[in-house]
Design an enzyme around this catalytic site. Sequence first.
Site, PDB file in Angstrom:
ATOM      1  CD1 TRP A 148      39.203  39.635  46.712  1.00  0.00           C
ATOM      2  CD2 TRP A 148      38.722  40.593  48.719  1.00  0.00           C
ATOM      3  NE1 TRP A 148      38.814  41.078  46.293  1.00  0.00           N
ATOM      4  CE2 TRP A 148      38.542  41.779  47.098  1.00  0.00           C
ATOM      5  CE3 TRP A 148      38.358  41.412  49.455  1.00  0.00           C
ATOM      6  CZ2 TRP A 148      37.889  42.836  47.743  1.00  0.00           C
ATOM      7  CZ3 TRP A 148      37.604  42.354  49.698  1.00  0.00           C
ATOM      8  CH2 TRP A 148      37.656  43.606  48.193  1.00  0.00           C
ATOM      9  CG  LEU A 152      37.213  31.608  56.861  1.00  0.00           C
ATOM     10  CD1 LEU A 152      37.174  31.164  58.268  1.00  0.00           C
ATOM     11  CD2 LEU A 152      37.321  30.682  55.637  1.00  0.00           C
ATOM     12  CG  LEU A 153      29.269  33.482  54.613  1.00  0.00           C
ATOM     13  CD1 LEU A 153      28.488  32.670  55.406  1.00  0.00           C
ATOM     14  CD2 LEU A 153      28.284  34.633  54.826  1.00  0.00           C
ATOM     15  CD1 TRP A 157      27.622  31.242  52.843  1.00  0.00           C
ATOM     16  CD2 TRP A 157      26.607  32.060  50.784  1.00  0.00           C
ATOM     17  NE1 TRP A 157      26.490  31.632  53.185  1.00  0.00           N
ATOM     18  CE2 TRP A 157      26.172  32.906  52.313  1.00  0.00           C
ATOM     19  CE3 TRP A 157      26.513  33.026  49.549  1.00  0.00           C
ATOM     20  CZ2 TRP A 157      25.460  34.055  52.351  1.00  0.00           C
ATOM     21  CZ3 TRP A 157      25.667  34.523  50.062  1.00  0.00           C
ATOM     22  CH2 TRP A 157      25.876  34.748  51.414  1.00  0.00           C
ATOM     23  CE  LYS A 172      41.419  31.323  42.266  1.00  0.00           C
ATOM     24  NZ  LYS A 172      42.878  32.200  42.932  1.00  0.00           N
ATOM     25  CB  SER A 224      34.689  40.680  38.706  1.00  0.00           C
ATOM     26  OG  SER A 224      35.009  40.276  38.473  1.00  0.00           O
ATOM     27  CD  GLU A 245      25.057  33.954  44.092  1.00  0.00           C
ATOM     28  OE1 GLU A 245      24.906  34.723  43.805  1.00  0.00           O
ATOM     29  OE2 GLU A 245      24.572  33.009  43.962  1.00  0.00           O
ATOM     30  CG  LEU A 246      28.501  36.817  38.460  1.00  0.00           C
ATOM     31  CD1 LEU A 246      28.125  37.129  36.720  1.00  0.00           C
ATOM     32  CD2 LEU A 246      30.138  36.504  38.314  1.00  0.00           C
ATOM     33  CD  GLN A 277      36.882  46.417  50.609  1.00  0.00           C
ATOM     34  OE1 GLN A 277      38.024  46.471  49.982  1.00  0.00           O
ATOM     35  NE2 GLN A 277      37.331  46.069  52.108  1.00  0.00           N
ATOM     36  CB  CYS A 279      28.301  40.920  45.723  1.00  0.00           C
ATOM     37  SG  CYS A 279      27.766  39.444  48.117  1.00  0.00           S
ATOM     38  CD  GLU A 378      30.420  44.983  42.301  1.00  0.00           C
ATOM     39  OE1 GLU A 378      32.103  44.439  41.495  1.00  0.00           O
ATOM     40  OE2 GLU A 378      30.098  44.188  43.227  1.00  0.00           O
TER      41      GLU A 378
HETATM   42  P1  NDP Z   1      37.317  38.278  41.039  1.00  0.00           P
HETATM   43  O1  NDP Z   1      36.592  38.122  40.224  1.00  0.00           O
HETATM   44  O2  NDP Z   1      38.684  39.797  41.094  1.00  0.00           O
HETATM   45  O3  NDP Z   1      38.165  36.991  41.614  1.00  0.00           O
HETATM   46  C1  NDP Z   1      37.016  36.020  42.100  1.00  0.00           C
HETATM   47  C2  NDP Z   1      38.117  34.805  42.276  1.00  0.00           C
HETATM   48  O4  NDP Z   1      38.221  34.633  40.682  1.00  0.00           O
HETATM   49  C3  NDP Z   1      39.296  35.077  43.030  1.00  0.00           C
HETATM   50  O5  NDP Z   1      39.962  33.558  43.628  1.00  0.00           O
HETATM   51  C4  NDP Z   1      40.589  35.068  41.994  1.00  0.00           C
HETATM   52  O6  NDP Z   1      41.048  34.613  41.694  1.00  0.00           O
HETATM   53  C5  NDP Z   1      39.973  34.026  40.884  1.00  0.00           C
HETATM   54  N1  NDP Z   1      40.534  34.669  39.567  1.00  0.00           N
HETATM   55  C6  NDP Z   1      40.558  35.171  38.804  1.00  0.00           C
HETATM   56  N2  NDP Z   1      40.682  35.612  37.174  1.00  0.00           N
HETATM   57  C7  NDP Z   1      40.262  34.155  37.487  1.00  0.00           C
HETATM   58  C8  NDP Z   1      40.470  33.714  35.716  1.00  0.00           C
HETATM   59  N3  NDP Z   1      40.966  33.749  35.057  1.00  0.00           N
HETATM   60  N4  NDP Z   1      39.736  32.488  35.709  1.00  0.00           N
HETATM   61  C9  NDP Z   1      39.413  31.687  37.365  1.00  0.00           C
HETATM   62  N5  NDP Z   1      39.454  32.434  37.987  1.00  0.00           N
HETATM   63  C10 NDP Z   1      39.963  33.610  37.904  1.00  0.00           C
HETATM   64  O7  NDP Z   1      36.400  38.734  42.419  1.00  0.00           O
HETATM   65  P2  NDP Z   1      37.466  39.862  43.585  1.00  0.00           P
HETATM   66  O8  NDP Z   1      38.499  38.769  44.455  1.00  0.00           O
HETATM   67  O9  NDP Z   1      37.999  40.892  43.709  1.00  0.00           O
HETATM   68  O10 NDP Z   1      35.833  40.043  44.368  1.00  0.00           O
HETATM   69  C11 NDP Z   1      35.033  41.669  44.504  1.00  0.00           C
HETATM   70  C12 NDP Z   1      34.017  40.750  43.162  1.00  0.00           C
HETATM   71  O11 NDP Z   1      32.693  39.579  44.150  1.00  0.00           O
HETATM   72  C13 NDP Z   1      33.128  42.095  43.208  1.00  0.00           C
HETATM   73  O12 NDP Z   1      32.700  42.083  41.854  1.00  0.00           O
HETATM   74  C14 NDP Z   1      31.948  41.551  44.216  1.00  0.00           C
HETATM   75  O13 NDP Z   1      30.638  41.857  43.297  1.00  0.00           O
HETATM   76  C15 NDP Z   1      31.799  40.038  43.973  1.00  0.00           C
HETATM   77  N6  NDP Z   1      30.789  39.341  45.139  1.00  0.00           N
HETATM   78  C16 NDP Z   1      29.853  38.537  44.821  1.00  0.00           C
HETATM   79  C17 NDP Z   1      29.227  37.989  45.705  1.00  0.00           C
HETATM   80  C18 NDP Z   1      27.807  37.435  45.750  1.00  0.00           C
HETATM   81  O14 NDP Z   1      27.655  36.408  46.350  1.00  0.00           O
HETATM   82  N7  NDP Z   1      27.080  37.379  44.610  1.00  0.00           N
HETATM   83  C19 NDP Z   1      30.204  37.838  46.919  1.00  0.00           C
HETATM   84  C20 NDP Z   1      30.863  38.825  46.995  1.00  0.00           C
HETATM   85  C21 NDP Z   1      31.509  39.035  46.596  1.00  0.00           C
HETATM   86  P3  NDP Z   1      43.276  35.957  42.549  1.00  0.00           P
HETATM   87  O15 NDP Z   1      42.410  36.616  43.566  1.00  0.00           O
HETATM   88  O16 NDP Z   1      44.355  34.614  42.046  1.00  0.00           O
HETATM   89  O17 NDP Z   1      42.914  36.876  40.934  1.00  0.00           O
END
Ligand code: NDP
Length: 494
Positions: A148, A152-153, A157, A172, A224, A245-246, A277, A279, A378
């Site tokens: 979230w 969009l960005l 990517w 999704k 995450s 990308e975590l 917020q 990454c 984090e």
């Molecule tokens: P989450 O890992 O909670 O969720 C990310 C996406 O995965 C959401 O669309 C979520 O859906 C979906 N998801 C959740 N559970 C599942 C599952 N069991 N199976 C498949 N998909 C699932 O992360 P956040 O949305 O809270 O975002 C924050 C995290 O993203 C931080 O850890 C941050 O570091 C990381 N991040 C990494 C970046 C990078 O480029 N390395 C860039 C930006 C963020 P739903 O919303 O419906 O739960």
Amino acid sequence: MAQHMWINGEAVAAASGRTFDVLNPFTELVLDSVPAGESADVDRAVAAAEAAFAVWRWIPAVEHADFLHEVARRLRQQAEALARQLTLEGGKPLVENLDEVSWTAACFDYYAELGRHSRGRVIPSIESSQLNLVLKEPYGVVGCIVPWNYPLLLMAWKVAPALAAGNTIVFKPSSVTPLSALMLAGVFEHLPRGTVNIVTGSGKDAGDALVRHRGVPVIAFTGSAEVGQHIAQLAAPMMKKLHLELGGKDAFIVAEDADLDVAVPGVAWAALLNNGQVCTSTERIYVHEGLYAEFASLVAEYVEGLVQGDPLDPSTDLGPMAREAYRAKVERQVTDAVQRGARVLAGGRRPPHLPVGYFYEPTVLVEVDREMAVMHQETFGPVLPIARYKNFEQAIALANDSVYGLGANLYTHNARYVKQFYEGVRAGTLWVNDPLTDNDAGPFGGFGMSGIGRELGEEGLDEFRQTKHVHWDFSMERKLWWYPYQEYNRAREE
Ligand code: NDP
């Protein structure tokens, strides 16, 4: 009335008819509701994307480029509306969301051009009668799962290079920010039907169903580390291609020669953009001991001057955090740090003048150490923990003291430090004197627990292409090294 998903070029409700609410983190009120997609909806979207793949993959690259440039044009045309929606559901200040939309459009323009540049290469053949080709081909349906914070960005990517490579998409979005994602239907509607499909729904239902689906050979995920690990486990039995990308825990080193009038606002922006917020938010700050006390008090003074408030108000620097649960995590980490001996120089609480909305004051912590959660987990929030170092070798070792390795920053004029920094720090992006600047041509991704694969650049296109080697002999001749080996051995002896 609830919004609709977008499958096979049509606005549709979830098969179950269920919906879920989307909140505004500034008002804490419901903004709208969207379909709660599940496996039946994912099945439908994948079937549409599979059918579209048979068309899209064979469209000439120069026409793919036209389609993607048109996506960019439509994004720019709707920039105000998209940015406003992003602000309402995610809480980032409007100006940051306007930037996000313009970066999203730029990414589509970039891959429109890169996608028509090359389909592989010709390599030297073993014999002169032969031609050897290395071909880059699309995989098929790519499942994109996005968080979230940059809805969009981070979609762009993945979706831009995947489309440029000839794949089709089931996207999704995060359940926190599905409304801006659904506005993309209008941005993609000129593509052949089913080329891009948008399925809203929880990670547990829609996300898992996408990862488990046998018709989806590639999962491109940002989110995450925990969910990344879960996806890797689900995908392993099918040997899916994963692009993960975590999270991150980026370090920011301030050398003794840094100009404090730049490094102080620089570190504040790197740590506080989008409330931390991001990454690649700065989450650990290491300052040379000679500057430590002065630097920390200047940072505290600076962040106290930042304006928190309505993210639609142009005078706001920091909006609310995206959700209560994320604020609660920050509060737990700050409490843990204080209990273990950290001192709060600024913030450390919810702003009393903003009782509604998920606000947390930008917080400066000193006297922190590696045992505190805020220094190794984090945070994803507006916290600047500042530690000191004695010499540059120690600064590099401290920067590497993390299971993550997404990005790292350095402020210095010293070229020797810069070289030590970019050679010694284990991270995917190294920024010197300019934090967080991305470049569509520069690969982005992490070491260690920060993930697998790279987005952006040529590397980001290759993530969505599989490689074939074609070996073609023009002259159909029997080869000397075939059976019977008696003859082959004789020939070798001659
Ligand atoms: P989450 O890992 O909670 O969720 C990310 C996406 O995965 C959401 O669309 C979520 O859906 C979906 N998801 C959740 N559970 C599942 C599952 N069991 N199976 C498949 N998909 C699932 O992360 P956040 O949305 O809270 O975002 C924050 C995290 O993203 C931080 O850890 C941050 O570091 C990381 N991040 C990494 C970046 C990078 O480029 N390395 C860039 C930006 C963020 P739903 O919303 O419906 O739960």
